[in-house]
Design a protein around this motif. Structure first.
Motif, mmCIF file in Angstrom:
data_model
loop_
_atom_site.group_PDB
_atom_site.id
_atom_site.type_symbol
_atom_site.label_atom_id
_atom_site.label_comp_id
_atom_site.label_asym_id
_atom_site.label_seq_id
_atom_site.Cartn_x
_atom_site.Cartn_y
_atom_site.Cartn_z
ATOM 1 N N MET A 1 0.850 -1.198 0.000
ATOM 2 C CA MET A 1 0.000 0.000 0.000
ATOM 3 C C MET A 1 0.879 1.239 0.000
ATOM 4 S SD MET A 1 -3.136 0.890 2.603
ATOM 5 C CE MET A 1 -2.058 1.161 4.023
ATOM 6 N N ALA A 2 0.473 2.263 -0.712
ATOM 7 C CA ALA A 2 1.260 3.486 -0.813
ATOM 8 C C ALA A 2 1.367 4.175 0.546
ATOM 9 C CB ALA A 2 0.626 4.435 -1.831
ATOM 10 N N GLU A 3 2.475 4.843 0.742
ATOM 11 C CA GLU A 3 2.685 5.572 1.994
ATOM 12 C C GLU A 3 1.724 6.749 2.082
ATOM 13 O OE1 GLU A 3 6.245 8.023 4.296
ATOM 14 O OE2 GLU A 3 6.638 6.928 2.436
ATOM 15 N N LYS A 4 1.212 6.981 3.286
ATOM 16 C CA LYS A 4 0.298 8.094 3.497
ATOM 17 C C LYS A 4 1.027 9.426 3.340
ATOM 18 C CE LYS A 4 -2.721 5.684 6.775
ATOM 19 N NZ LYS A 4 -3.260 5.690 8.153
ATOM 20 N N THR A 5 0.400 10.350 2.635
ATOM 21 C CA THR A 5 0.898 11.707 2.542
ATOM 22 C C THR A 5 -0.251 12.645 2.858
ATOM 23 O OG1 THR A 5 0.374 11.792 0.179
ATOM 24 C CG2 THR A 5 2.598 11.108 0.776
ATOM 25 N N GLN A 6 0.088 13.792 3.377
ATOM 26 C CA GLN A 6 -0.969 14.746 3.716
ATOM 27 C C GLN A 6 -1.375 15.521 2.481
ATOM 28 O OE1 GLN A 6 -0.501 18.462 6.082
ATOM 29 N NE2 GLN A 6 -1.884 17.465 7.522
ATOM 30 N N GLN A 7 -2.539 15.231 1.989
ATOM 31 C CA GLN A 7 -3.092 15.953 0.855
ATOM 32 C C GLN A 7 -3.714 17.258 1.341
ATOM 33 O OE1 GLN A 7 -3.355 15.019 -2.460
ATOM 34 N NE2 GLN A 7 -2.440 12.982 -2.320
ATOM 35 N N VAL A 8 -3.778 18.231 0.447
ATOM 36 C CA VAL A 8 -4.487 19.475 0.730
ATOM 37 C C VAL A 8 -5.812 19.415 -0.017
ATOM 38 C CG1 VAL A 8 -4.475 21.986 0.586
ATOM 39 C CG2 VAL A 8 -2.336 20.741 1.009
ATOM 40 N N LEU A 9 -6.902 19.483 0.738
ATOM 41 C CA LEU A 9 -8.235 19.393 0.171
ATOM 42 C C LEU A 9 -8.828 20.781 -0.031
ATOM 43 C CD1 LEU A 9 -9.765 16.682 2.556
ATOM 44 C CD2 LEU A 9 -8.304 16.328 0.550
ATOM 45 N N GLY A 10 -9.600 20.913 -1.090
ATOM 46 C CA GLY A 10 -10.448 22.079 -1.280
ATOM 47 C C GLY A 10 -11.877 21.597 -1.340
ATOM 48 N N VAL A 11 -12.722 22.070 -0.444
ATOM 49 C CA VAL A 11 -14.104 21.598 -0.379
ATOM 50 C C VAL A 11 -15.026 22.659 -0.962
ATOM 51 C CG1 VAL A 11 -15.951 20.740 1.114
ATOM 52 C CG2 VAL A 11 -13.559 20.232 1.672
ATOM 53 N N LEU A 12 -15.896 22.247 -1.881
ATOM 54 C CA LEU A 12 -16.895 23.133 -2.480
ATOM 55 C C LEU A 12 -18.268 22.728 -1.971
ATOM 56 C CD1 LEU A 12 -14.420 23.601 -4.303
ATOM 57 C CD2 LEU A 12 -15.962 23.683 -6.263
ATOM 58 N N ALA A 13 -19.008 23.685 -1.418
ATOM 59 C CA ALA A 13 -20.315 23.397 -0.829
ATOM 60 C C ALA A 13 -21.252 24.565 -1.084
ATOM 61 C CB ALA A 13 -20.181 23.145 0.672
ATOM 62 N N SER A 14 -22.539 24.247 -1.206
ATOM 63 C CA SER A 14 -23.537 25.287 -1.456
ATOM 64 C C SER A 14 -24.538 25.460 -0.325
ATOM 65 C CB SER A 14 -24.324 24.972 -2.748
ATOM 66 O OG SER A 14 -23.496 24.968 -3.872
ATOM 67 N N ILE A 36 -7.537 20.505 5.189
ATOM 68 C CA ILE A 36 -8.518 21.235 4.386
ATOM 69 C C ILE A 36 -7.968 22.635 4.182
ATOM 70 C CG2 ILE A 36 -10.897 22.020 4.182
ATOM 71 C CD1 ILE A 36 -11.694 19.769 6.105
ATOM 72 N N GLY A 37 -7.529 22.911 2.950
ATOM 73 C CA GLY A 37 -6.866 24.176 2.672
ATOM 74 C C GLY A 37 -7.826 25.335 2.535
ATOM 75 N N VAL A 38 -9.032 25.052 2.035
ATOM 76 C CA VAL A 38 -10.009 26.116 1.836
ATOM 77 C C VAL A 38 -11.380 25.494 1.606
ATOM 78 C CG1 VAL A 38 -9.708 26.255 -0.683
ATOM 79 C CG2 VAL A 38 -10.452 28.289 0.585
ATOM 80 N N VAL A 39 -12.408 26.203 2.038
ATOM 81 C CA VAL A 39 -13.796 25.852 1.722
ATOM 82 C C VAL A 39 -14.364 26.987 0.880
ATOM 83 C CG1 VAL A 39 -16.122 25.478 2.644
ATOM 84 C CG2 VAL A 39 -14.128 24.426 3.763
ATOM 85 N N LEU A 40 -14.918 26.640 -0.269
ATOM 86 C CA LEU A 40 -15.503 27.617 -1.177
ATOM 87 C C LEU A 40 -16.991 27.359 -1.323
ATOM 88 C CD1 LEU A 40 -12.869 27.571 -4.083
ATOM 89 C CD2 LEU A 40 -12.908 29.064 -2.070
ATOM 90 N N SER A 41 -17.760 28.436 -1.423
ATOM 91 C CA SER A 41 -19.189 28.307 -1.693
ATOM 92 C C SER A 41 -19.592 29.319 -2.746
ATOM 93 C CB SER A 41 -20.011 28.523 -0.423
ATOM 94 O OG SER A 41 -21.399 28.372 -0.713
ATOM 95 N N ASP A 42 -20.616 28.948 -3.509
ATOM 96 C CA ASP A 42 -21.175 29.875 -4.487
ATOM 97 C C ASP A 42 -22.309 30.702 -3.898
ATOM 98 O OD1 ASP A 42 -22.621 27.441 -4.281
ATOM 99 O OD2 ASP A 42 -23.684 27.876 -6.143
ATOM 100 N N LYS A 43 -22.619 30.459 -2.619
ATOM 101 C CA LYS A 43 -23.726 31.160 -1.961
ATOM 102 C C LYS A 43 -23.224 31.845 -0.691
ATOM 103 C CE LYS A 43 -27.243 28.034 -3.767
ATOM 104 N NZ LYS A 43 -27.743 29.040 -4.716
ATOM 105 N N PRO A 44 -23.411 33.146 -0.564
ATOM 106 C CA PRO A 44 -22.876 33.871 0.593
ATOM 107 C C PRO A 44 -23.479 33.443 1.926
ATOM 108 C CG PRO A 44 -24.265 35.312 -0.746
ATOM 109 C CD PRO A 44 -24.067 34.067 -1.536
ATOM 110 N N ASP A 45 -24.708 32.895 1.893
ATOM 111 C CA ASP A 45 -25.363 32.502 3.141
ATOM 112 C C ASP A 45 -25.223 31.014 3.443
ATOM 113 O OD1 ASP A 45 -26.915 31.670 1.054
ATOM 114 O OD2 ASP A 45 -28.835 32.299 1.936
ATOM 115 N N ALA A 46 -24.371 30.314 2.731
ATOM 116 C CA ALA A 46 -24.189 28.879 2.972
ATOM 117 C C ALA A 46 -23.595 28.650 4.363
ATOM 118 C CB ALA A 46 -23.291 28.276 1.908
#
Length: 206
Positions: A1-14, A36-46
């Motif tokens: 199994m591949a060695e674990k590495t810390q990925q940087v996630l970008g989460v998109l949610a509405s 989790i590097g950043v959370v992005l939303s297309d809605k200001p009230d999310a």
């Protein structure tokens, strides 16, 4: 199994961001070796943005209404993700269809969760469609995103029974509980390098 590495996630949610919260919690418990590097939303009230801020995660609204077309909007999404060094894009209730511009930029690096057992009942009203059709089993599907709608290679699925007295809300709550368990697990498989796309199939190293 591949060695674990810390990925940087970008989460998109509405919306409410409950799947986001399950990922945040799994990261904090050490069950997902990622940041989790950043959370992005297309809605200001999310509410997803509030969840991110409470967890100390950068959160940004990129409002589709402020852009002249889908591609300029997606270019802004990509710029925000690239600024944070995002390696894996996680769609968590992001209610916009991504164009080939975005999908090709992150080919093989976008996950989505859908509240039905694909390829059945794609689209935005899965629970309604499930109940209208009368199937006895539903669930959730996690898949890689391709240029179609809910059509990418399937990674994992979890099933729940559909009860005779179910409403969209009761069925949705039961499916959501499975989403919260399965999505962090699949993200961890990705971080461990265990997922391999072979045509329409995803092989998972055991």
């Amino acid at each position: 199994m591949a060695e674990k590495t810390q990925q940087v996630l970008g989460v998109l949610a509405s919306g409410r961001g409950t799947d986001l919260q399950s990922i945040i919690d799994a990261v904090h418990r050490g069950e997902v070796h990622a940041k989790i590097g950043v959370v992005l939303s297309d809605k200001p009230d999310a509410y997803a943005l509030e969840r991110a801020k409470k967890a100390g995660i950068p959160a940004l609204c990129i409002d589709r209404k402020q852009y002249d077309g889908r591609e300029p909007f997606e270019e802004a999404l990509i710029a925000a993700l690239e600024e944070k060094g995002v390696m894996l894009v996680v769609l968590a209730g992001f209610m916009r269809i991504l164009t080939p511009l975005f999908v090709r930029h992150y080919k093989g690096r976008i996950l989505n969760i859908h509240p039905a057992l694909l390829p059945s009942f794609p689209g935005a009203h899965a629970h309604r469609d499930v109940l209208a059709y009368g199937v006895k089993v539903s669930g959730c599907t996690i898949h890689f995103v391709d240029e179609g709608t809910d059509s990418g290679p399937i990674i994992a699925q979890a099933a729940v029974p559909v009860l005779d007295d179910d409403t969209e809300d009761t069925l949705g709550a039961r499916v959501l509980a499975e989403e919260h368990k399965l999505y962090p697990q699949v993200i961890e498989w990705y971080c461990e390098g265990r997922l391999h796309i072979e045509g329409r199939h995803v092989r998972i190293d055991r």
